[in-house]
Design a protein around this motif. Structure first.
Motif, PDB file in Angstrom:
ATOM      1  N   LEU A 121      -4.012  -5.309   2.861  1.00 24.84           N
ATOM      2  CA  LEU A 121      -5.008  -4.793   1.934  1.00 24.84           C
ATOM      3  C   LEU A 121      -4.744  -5.200   0.493  1.00 24.84           C
ATOM      4  O   LEU A 121      -5.678  -5.313  -0.300  1.00 24.84           O
ATOM      5  CB  LEU A 121      -5.061  -3.268   2.035  1.00 24.84           C
ATOM      6  CG  LEU A 121      -5.606  -2.701   3.354  1.00 24.84           C
ATOM      7  CD1 LEU A 121      -5.506  -1.177   3.353  1.00 24.84           C
ATOM      8  CD2 LEU A 121      -7.054  -3.129   3.570  1.00 24.84           C
ATOM      9  N   THR A 122      -3.486  -5.404   0.122  1.00 24.12           N
ATOM     10  CA  THR A 122      -3.187  -5.754  -1.268  1.00 24.12           C
ATOM     11  C   THR A 122      -2.943  -7.242  -1.470  1.00 24.12           C
ATOM     12  O   THR A 122      -2.563  -7.659  -2.560  1.00 24.12           O
ATOM     13  CB  THR A 122      -1.947  -4.982  -1.769  1.00 24.12           C
ATOM     14  OG1 THR A 122      -0.805  -5.368  -1.004  1.00 24.12           O
ATOM     15  CG2 THR A 122      -2.160  -3.482  -1.692  1.00 24.12           C
ATOM     16  N   THR A 139       0.814  -1.216   0.000  1.00 23.63           N
ATOM     17  CA  THR A 139       0.000   0.000   0.000  1.00 23.63           C
ATOM     18  C   THR A 139       0.844   1.262   0.000  1.00 23.63           C
ATOM     19  O   THR A 139       0.303   2.357  -0.084  1.00 23.63           O
ATOM     20  CB  THR A 139      -0.928   0.025   1.228  1.00 23.63           C
ATOM     21  OG1 THR A 139      -0.147  -0.128   2.413  1.00 23.63           O
ATOM     22  CG2 THR A 139      -1.953  -1.084   1.144  1.00 23.63           C
TER      23      THR A 139
END
Length: 811
Positions: free
Chosen positions: A429-430, A353
């Motif tokens: 998140l990724t 991120t």
């Protein structure tokens, strides 16, 4: 035993092309009992290889002994980590330094080196202490210490080499060589290095007349080394321009000698037969153009050397139109200097991120990793290493140093908070996006490992010496004047206009090193440069045009060489002369408009323009609103040159008009309602082909291309959602025995008795198959015979799973 070779721009494993999809996991930052969990997550993400730095700082104990077996702490058992990866079917990419960076203190070197061997610690300009923890790489004391470190760590890797049946498939030599001196503009001016520079300059000009005070000074360095060292560290106006050039050229050779020394150590330790990798630095503040500085510094280390490959190291944040241009440029300039066998690779591929300080200052969209991977694969990357795939916890130093945290890293306790896998092993998140694109790459690996981008007969001119700007004394006007000119115009041009315009108008291109006379030039070469351009490059471009080639020159007309001496070879040959540049200000709004072949372009505001005068018969191309010519076309011999002396913005229309006037033609037509879409095609030696489509914008795009689809499917408009990309078949032979002639949806599954595709890029999913009979369990999916093939139609653009029942051809 596994044979790993670098041939034909491919990574060959036992003679077969292979695509390496790696993720960086730092075993020294993860508790040993959690190693298996991190490796399992890496496998879940679709990776086939694990990479890791191997820090000297971590493995050397306070008494100077080196622990690589875990006798002092379990996390130092390097062999155990590599073996654990092998148990999961993973290969291992070793990065043993000696420099590793990785946000480690001293860039991963033990503290004692700087106190025990003060002669390896450089000073910079004006004898000021180096602001970074760099060293003189070729200092004998440093090389002796490196040998001692390698003697401890390399046998662990050699015992597990792929050549001996183990998982280790490659070794990176050092890391980001020369980067620390570049970012600080503080060259490594130890006494030993400066003395070596004097000897090198003297030898370089041994058979030439004395070329100014610098050479004369170098020749007297042996009798008065103190005076020579002072002159180099504080250059005067008379020698400064020459010193900037000679120091940069010398450091290229010195870095190459350092790499050769490391390679000899590695091969001598039993790791011969494995690829040796060089990690190239250079992206700066989200800008990819300075990456070519790293290429300029290091290409002499690896270019054309058997068994070597170089990899990119880039941190560019979100994937927008600027980043797309940057990624393309990074790959293009690497390819420009690679030897014919050397593939593109990426040894540090940003996947997280983006906030590396554990704060909330940045939050890169998850789509960025997807689009960056797809663009790099389309350009022919054969190895991608996600950095950092998994975060971790920085252990304490064995001895406290009183620096605020007393850990091995300056990032504090937690490290890699932006990574797809967090410091405690949580999915970040990724993670999902990284896993999705990695699995897509793995599914297409049989083609991506063996394909080449299909290029138009054009290339961006790459002149490495335009990026020889890493060392310039801040008070030296002769140095800074040349550097400012080079920085303002080089590479893809001001505002990246040249590369961006071609890329977003469907041109398929890379770059070519115009300073290397051994490299053939394509039909049209586009060079962005300023007033500074070496005579050798100017002469080569003149020959290219005279022999029937095309030249697109963007920028002020070249008038000096890199040492500031007059040099007008190109302008004289073209019969072009130039006036002073007129710059836009808050009171003067310079605008230019197209003429003749460029008339359809219209009018644009520019940052500056320069009045041109050309020979009789010159073709007017661009003028300012008062009628001053600032762009013209010249015929020379059998070829043409288009000179645009204005800081024009990105304009696909203008650059396509000029490129076509020079004689080039696009192999792909592209029509889209959203500027910024990228399309290209690639093919394998067996004739299988793919269409690569990327939409890095935030808008849904209608995209029509003409890729040479025999079914006409992919020549109809595609509906490409925002921030997505796809690999579409243009004739792929599948394991189930059929040929996927075309599809407006990406493959999502391959098996021996069928295949599946995802949602189509349109109102319905459509694909054409030959060589077998597909069937679908979904009653709403039509499978019909047409044109000697099977046509498959699925409503609502849904995903489709097909079985292949027999090789019967349709009626």
């Amino acid at each position: 035993m596994t044979r790993i070779e670098i041939r034909r721009r491919r990574i060959l494993v036992d003679g077969r092309p292979d695509l390496v999809l790696a993720g960086e996991v730092h075993y020294f930052r993860v508790p040993r009992e959690e190693w298996g969990d991190r490796l399992d997550l890496l496998v879940e993400a679709g990776c086939t290889c694990v990479a890791s730095y191997i820090p000297w700082l971590w493995h050397e104990l306070p008494d100077g002994t080196l622990d690589v077996t875990g006798s002092s702490r379990a996390e130092r058992d390097l062999g155990a980590f590599v073996d654990l990866a092998a148990e999961r079917g993973l290969t291992f990419l070793a990065r043993p330094g000696p420099f590793v960076m990785a946000e480690l203190k001293n860039e991963g070197l033990p503290y004692r080196l700087y106190t025990e061997h003060p002669e390896i610690v450089p000073v910079g300009w004006d004898s000021r202490p180096a602001p970074t923890r760099t060293v003189d790489y070729l200092a004998p004391a440093f090389l002796a210490e490196v040998q001692r470190w390698f003697d401890a760590v390399l046998p662990v890797l050699a015992a597990r080499s792929a050549v001996r049946g183990g998982p280790v498939i490659g070794v990176q030599l050092d890391n980001e060589i020369g980067m620390l001196a570049w970012v600080s503009n503080s060259p490594d001016l130890t006494d030993g290095l400066v003395d070596d520079l004097g000897a090198w300059v003297s030898e370089r000009y041994a058979d030439r007349p004395a070329a100014g005070r610098l050479v004369a000074a170098a020749r007297s360095a042996g009798s008065d080394p103190g005076w020579w060292r002072s002159l180099v560290r504080t250059p005067t106006g008379e020698v400064a321009a020459d010193l900037r050039v000679e120091l940069g050229l010398f450091m290229r050779e010195r870095f190459a000698a350092y790499v050769d020394a490391l390679a000899s150590m590695v091969r001598g330790a039993g790791l011969d037969g494995l690829p040796l990798l060089i990690n190239i630095h250079g992206t700066e503040g989200g800008n990819g153009v300075p990456f070519a500085i790293g290429v300029s510094q290091l290409y002499r280390c690896y270019a054309g050397k058997e068994g070597f490959a170089a990899g990119s190291d880039h941190y560019l944040g979100d994937m927008d139109r600027s980043t797309t241009t940057d990624i393309h440029f990074v790959n293009a300039v690497m390819e420009a200097v690679n030897g014919p066998d050397q593939p593109l690779t990426s040894l540090e591929f940003e996947a997280g991120t983006g906030d590396y300080e554990a704060g909330l200052d940045r939050l890169t969209d998850a789509c960025a990793v997807d689009l960056k991977v797809r663009l790099c694969l389309a350009q022919g990357n054969r190895l991608i290493n996600y950095y950092l795939l998994a975060g971790g916890i920085n252990p304490p130093l064995e001895e406290k140093v009183g620096d605020g945290n007393d850990r091995i890293s300056f990032t504090g306790r937690r490290h890699g908070t932006a990574a797809p896998i967090g410091p405690e092993g949580q999915r970040g998140l990724t993670f999902a996006a990284t896993a999705a694109v990695t699995r897509a790459a793995g599914l297409h690996a049989r083609w991506l490992a063996d394909h080449d981008e299909e290029r138009d007969d054009i290339a961006l001119a790459f002149w490495p010496d335009a990026f020889l700007t890493e060392y310039h004394h801040p008070s030296s006007e002769p140095m800074t004047r040349v550097v400012r000119d080079l920085e303002a115009h080089r590479g893809p041009g001001p505002h990246k206009a040249m590369s961006r315009s071609w890329l977003f108008d469907g041109w398929r291109f890379s770059a070519v090193d115009v300073s290397d006379p051994g490299r053939p030039l394509p039909g049209v070469v586009a060079l962005a440069c300023g007033e500074v351009l070496d005579d050798g490059v100017q002469q080569r471009l003149v020959r290219h045009v005279r022999d029937g080639g095309g030249l697109l020159l963007l920028g002020p007309v070249p008038s000096t060489d890199t040492r500031g001496r007059p040099c007008t070879t190109l302008a004289d040959a073209l019969g072009v002369s130039a006036g002073e540049r007129v710059r836009s200000t808050h009171r003067h709004y310079g605008s230019v408009r197209g003429l003749g072949p460029a008339a359809a372009w219209g009018e644009m505001r520019v940052g500056w323009w320069q009045e041109l005068r050309g020979p009789e018969g010159a073709v007017p191309l661009v003028e300012d609103v008062d009628g001053h010519l600032c762009g013209l076309g010249v015929r020379l011999g059998e070829g043409r040159a288009a000179v645009v002396a204005a800081e024009v913005p990105s304009s696909p229309q203008l650059f396509t008009l000029l490129t076509e006037w020079l004689g080039a033609r696009r192999g792909l037509g592209l029509e889209t309602d959203v500027p910024g879409v990228v399309v290209t095609t690639s093919g394998t030696p067996a004739g299988e082909r793919m269409l690569h489509v990327l939409n890095p914008t935030g808008y849904a795009a209608s995209v029509a291309v003409t890729p040479g689809d025999p079914t006409d499917l992919l020549e109809r408009p595609l509906a490409v959602p925002p921030r997505t990309g796809a690999i579409l078949a243009l004739g792929l032979d599948l394991p189930c025995g059929v040929r996927l002639d075309s599809a407006n949806a990406e493959l999502t599954e391959l098996c021996d008795d069928g295949f599946a595709v995802g949602p189509g890029l349109g109102r319905q999913t459509e694909l054409w198959v030959s060589g077998g009979r597909p069937s679908c369990a979904d009653p709403e999916v039509d499978v019909v015979a047409a044109q000697g093939r099977w046509r498959v139609l699925a409503p609502d653009a849904r995903a489709v799973r097909l079985a292949v029942r027999s090789p019967a051809a349709p009626a």
